[in-house]
Write a protein that holds these residues in place. Structure first.
Motif, PDB file in Angstrom:
ATOM      1  N   LEU A 500       0.813  -1.255   0.132  1.00 45.80           N
ATOM      2  CA  LEU A 500       0.101  -0.113   0.053  1.00 45.80           C
ATOM      3  C   LEU A 500       1.125   1.247  -0.064  1.00 45.80           C
ATOM      4  O   LEU A 500       0.639   2.429  -0.825  1.00 45.80           O
ATOM      5  CB  LEU A 500      -0.822  -0.023   1.147  1.00 45.80           C
ATOM      6  N   ARG A 501       2.136   1.286   0.717  1.00 44.24           N
ATOM      7  CA  ARG A 501       2.596   2.491   0.687  1.00 44.24           C
ATOM      8  C   ARG A 501       3.187   2.616  -0.786  1.00 44.24           C
ATOM      9  O   ARG A 501       3.560   3.953  -1.065  1.00 44.24           O
ATOM     10  CB  ARG A 501       3.930   2.325   1.880  1.00 44.24           C
ATOM     11  N   CYS A 502       3.743   1.638  -1.288  1.00 45.56           N
ATOM     12  CA  CYS A 502       4.255   1.866  -2.623  1.00 45.56           C
ATOM     13  C   CYS A 502       3.381   2.194  -3.544  1.00 45.56           C
ATOM     14  O   CYS A 502       3.570   3.252  -4.313  1.00 45.56           O
ATOM     15  CB  CYS A 502       4.703   0.466  -2.972  1.00 45.56           C
ATOM     16  N   VAL A 503       1.921   1.883  -3.448  1.00 49.21           N
ATOM     17  CA  VAL A 503       1.133   2.399  -4.400  1.00 49.21           C
ATOM     18  C   VAL A 503       0.594   3.959  -4.117  1.00 49.21           C
ATOM     19  O   VAL A 503       0.595   4.478  -4.879  1.00 49.21           O
ATOM     20  CB  VAL A 503      -0.302   1.504  -4.098  1.00 49.21           C
ATOM     21  N   PHE A 504       0.663   4.327  -2.968  1.00 54.69           N
ATOM     22  CA  PHE A 504       0.028   5.660  -2.434  1.00 54.69           C
ATOM     23  C   PHE A 504       1.246   6.605  -2.943  1.00 54.69           C
ATOM     24  O   PHE A 504       0.893   7.911  -3.095  1.00 54.69           O
ATOM     25  CB  PHE A 504      -0.391   5.652  -1.094  1.00 54.69           C
ATOM     26  N   GLN A 505       2.495   6.140  -2.668  1.00 52.36           N
ATOM     27  CA  GLN A 505       3.410   6.958  -2.942  1.00 52.36           C
ATOM     28  C   GLN A 505       3.812   7.365  -4.372  1.00 52.36           C
ATOM     29  O   GLN A 505       4.602   8.528  -4.651  1.00 52.36           O
ATOM     30  CB  GLN A 505       4.737   6.561  -2.287  1.00 52.36           C
ATOM     31  N   ASN A 506       3.238   6.317  -5.292  1.00 53.75           N
ATOM     32  CA  ASN A 506       3.492   6.640  -6.810  1.00 53.75           C
ATOM     33  C   ASN A 506       2.182   6.726  -7.389  1.00 53.75           C
ATOM     34  O   ASN A 506       2.431   7.254  -8.661  1.00 53.75           O
ATOM     35  CB  ASN A 506       4.390   5.409  -7.088  1.00 53.75           C
ATOM     36  N   ALA A 507       0.956   6.446  -7.076  1.00 51.89           N
ATOM     37  CA  ALA A 507      -0.035   6.378  -7.893  1.00 51.89           C
ATOM     38  C   ALA A 507      -0.414   7.753  -8.533  1.00 51.89           C
ATOM     39  O   ALA A 507      -0.814   7.847  -9.708  1.00 51.89           O
ATOM     40  CB  ALA A 507      -1.354   6.089  -6.873  1.00 51.89           C
ATOM     41  N   GLN A 508      -0.253   8.764  -7.874  1.00 47.98           N
ATOM     42  CA  GLN A 508      -0.578  10.044  -8.414  1.00 47.98           C
ATOM     43  C   GLN A 508      -2.143  10.365  -8.825  1.00 47.98           C
ATOM     44  O   GLN A 508      -2.963   9.945  -8.071  1.00 47.98           O
ATOM     45  CB  GLN A 508       0.199  10.690  -9.521  1.00 47.98           C
ATOM     46  N   SER A 509      -2.291  10.566 -10.070  1.00 48.19           N
ATOM     47  CA  SER A 509      -3.794  10.741 -10.518  1.00 48.19           C
ATOM     48  C   SER A 509      -4.362   9.353 -11.341  1.00 48.19           C
ATOM     49  O   SER A 509      -5.375   9.331 -12.011  1.00 48.19           O
ATOM     50  CB  SER A 509      -3.890  11.705 -11.397  1.00 48.19           C
ATOM     51  N   ARG A 510      -3.440   8.248 -11.275  1.00 49.10           N
ATOM     52  CA  ARG A 510      -3.664   6.963 -11.944  1.00 49.10           C
ATOM     53  C   ARG A 510      -4.922   6.191 -11.226  1.00 49.10           C
ATOM     54  O   ARG A 510      -4.953   6.468  -9.980  1.00 49.10           O
ATOM     55  CB  ARG A 510      -2.496   6.026 -11.821  1.00 49.10           C
ATOM     56  N   ARG A 511      -5.823   5.732 -11.907  1.00 56.55           N
ATOM     57  CA  ARG A 511      -6.707   4.943 -11.612  1.00 56.55           C
ATOM     58  C   ARG A 511      -6.205   3.701 -11.075  1.00 56.55           C
ATOM     59  O   ARG A 511      -5.529   3.148 -11.532  1.00 56.55           O
ATOM     60  CB  ARG A 511      -8.071   4.857 -12.430  1.00 56.55           C
TER      61      ARG A 511
END
Length: 546
Positions: A500-511
């Protein structure tokens, strides 16, 4: 220069609450908490009318009436529009300046478009704002209300399934039992005097007064957690019963289980009790066999309990600006999703240009029109999220004094990222005679984006941001033969937190959409974050004739 104007605005909302809950407002400025749940502004209840005659007396949700909550808030920031939402939460103020207020969100408005306060509209018709009573969740012709997530508290699930009660005496095994679960504050153990120990009785253990245990028995799709009856919940053969509780102090929370025999014509009879103590719950999830002690302090049976800890995601605060967890655009066309990107399986020959779950396969799916790409994520030994499907890889080695090559299976979790990137993969489906011996010693010359085990972070950096990600979180499950896909795996909370940390730190505006075949992983993904939807994957029951 922007003009500074102050408005004293009255926010008023009608909301159905339970004892201990407070309605709050949260928004996009300092005066409204900047979407931080710890800074939400509490409203004051100004009326609580009695239920109408039409209210169903059996509907417990109506027993508290419809509450009206109100608050005047000063907004000082110019003439721009303010965005806000209403929140229902349980808030416990801290006695210490060093500790933050404890917040447990029960429900919150999750319409994609937030409510808006317009200073210009307010100046044109201030009475309209002052006399308007909003309805919680309803605005913009839609109603989206979502349950809260774990902010400060840990949620504990205790599951009873697979006929967990076994009584020693055969005649007792045919009886119907109800079970009541009571939370216990285990800190009391340091305050018991020696004299009290001699007089100790099971019912004298102090309850955990700030913790409420709910129960649900999964008998139908509409079953929801609810308060326990005085004699607990009846457990029938093949039921799946869940007791759930939230606490700020999981290290001190224990549970007492009381067992009652059910009779058709008289009150249930209390026959025994069991304890699940905090020191027995050392892992995120486990199965425990607990003795059932009779009222004469002798063992009369045992019960098997399966527990799960869901801990809050520490160090990654969740704001309340937007949530897609409960939002689906049903009127839109079906989406095209690239399964593992757009590549072939490792079961096929090496001559294939693109392999599944590689950067190039994800990029290729996006360039060919895929709205989303689906891929599998797990952790390497050094806790780096990598994209790969199987829990194991095959390493090829040469036998001593022979020119024979053998495949050796090793877990992905036991290999560091450097180890994974240094290997040339074989497939478990390949037979030894299918390999060209010379290929065993070839260096992997493919470009990096064609190689397996790309990191999740690199996927975010390398794939067009307009391509959505369906992140399938892998976790080993029990198979039909009773074995597990993998043993000695990562702690479930640590594993999910890292991804989850990796996703939230890199997701930006991606769905983003999360998914998993493991139901417990889905529960963690849902309760640890408040933004992205979670899909439970299942093959379901076959309706085809055998």
């Amino acid at each position: 220069m922007q003009m500074s104007v102050t408005f004293e605005v009255t926010f008023c909302v009608r909301a159905d609450t339970h004892p201990g809950e407070t309605v709050c407002i949260i928004g996009d400025c300092d005066m409204l908490g900047n979407w931080n749940p710890h800074r939400a502004v509490k409203l004051t209840r100004v009326s609580s009318p009695k239920p109408t005659r039409k209210a169903d007396s059996n509907d417990k949700s109506n027993t508290n009436g419809m509450n009206i909550w109100k608050k005047k808030v000063k907004l000082t920031n110019g003439m721009h529009d303010y965005k806000y939402r209403y929140v229902i939460a349980r808030i416990v103020e801290s006695d210490s300046e060093d500790c933050e207020t404890t917040v447990d969100v029960s429900k919150w408005e999750t319409n994609i478009r937030q409510r808006v306060f317009s200073p210009r509209a307010y100046m044109d018709e201030p009475a309209k704002y002052e006399n308007t009573i909003d309805t919680f969740g309803e605005y913009g012709q839609n109603k989206y209300v979502t349950n809260g997530w774990l902010i400060d508290k840990t949620e504990i699930h205790i599951r009873l399934h697979s006929n967990p009660i076994y009584m020693w005496k055969a005649r007792h095994r045919t009886q119907t039992y109800s079970i009541k679960c009571t939370p216990l504050d285990h800190r009391f153990r340091d305050t018991i005097d020696e004299d009290e120990e001699d007089d100790y009785q099971p019912h004298t253990m102090p309850p955990h007064t700030f913790t409420k245990v709910l129960v649900s028995t999964l008998k139908n799709e509409k079953e929801k957690p609810h308060a326990q009856e005085s004699h607990g919940e009846i457990y029938c053969q093949s039921d799946f019963m869940i007791f759930s509780a939230r606490t700020i102090d999981p290290e001190y929370l224990g549970f007492q289980f009381d067992f009652y025999v059910q009779f058709p014509d008289k009150e249930p009879k209390h026959v025994g009790y069991s304890y699940l103590l905090p020191m027995e719950m050392k892992h995120s999830n486990d199965i425990k066999n607990l003795p059932i002690t009779g009222l004469k302090h002798k063992p009369i049976g045992q019960i098997k309990v399966d527990y799960l800890f869901i801990k809050p995601l520490v160090g990654l605060p969740m704001t309340m600006e937007v949530s897609y967890q409960n939002y689906w655009k049903f009127e839109r066309a079906a989406l095209d999703i690239g399964h593992k990107g757009m590549g072939s399986s490792y079961k096929h020959k090496k001559s294939d240009a693109i392999r599944e779950n590689t950067i190039t396969s994800l990029q290729s799916a996006g360039s060919h029109g895929a709205d989303f790409v689906e891929f599998d994520v797990m952790l390497s030994k050094d806790l780096i999220p990598v994209v790969y499907h199987d829990f194991h890889v095959l390493i090829t080695y040469r036998k001593k004094k022979r020119n024979e090559l053998e495949n050796f299976k090793i877990s992905v979790k036991d290999l560091s990222l450097a180890d994974l990137h240094s290997m040339q993969l074989s497939s478990a489906e390949h037979k030894k005679e299918d390999h060209d011996a010379d290929d065993k010693y070839e260096d992997q010359l493919d470009p990096f984006d064609l190689q397996p085990f790309p990191t999740l972070e690199r996927c975010f950096d390398s794939v067009d941001e307009h391509v959505g990600f369906n992140v399938e979180v892998k976790y080993p499950m029990e198979q039909l033969d009773g074995t597990f896909e993998e043993i000695n795996f990562f702690d479930r909370n640590k594993y999910v937190d890292t991804i989850l940390r990796c996703v939230f730190q890199n997701a930006q505006s991606r769905r983003i959409v999360f998914s998993s075949f493991d139901p417990d992983t889905c529960v963690l993904l849902r309760l640890k974050q408040n933004k992205y939807p979670v899909l439970f994957l299942t093959t379901g029951e076959s309706s085809l004739p055998e």
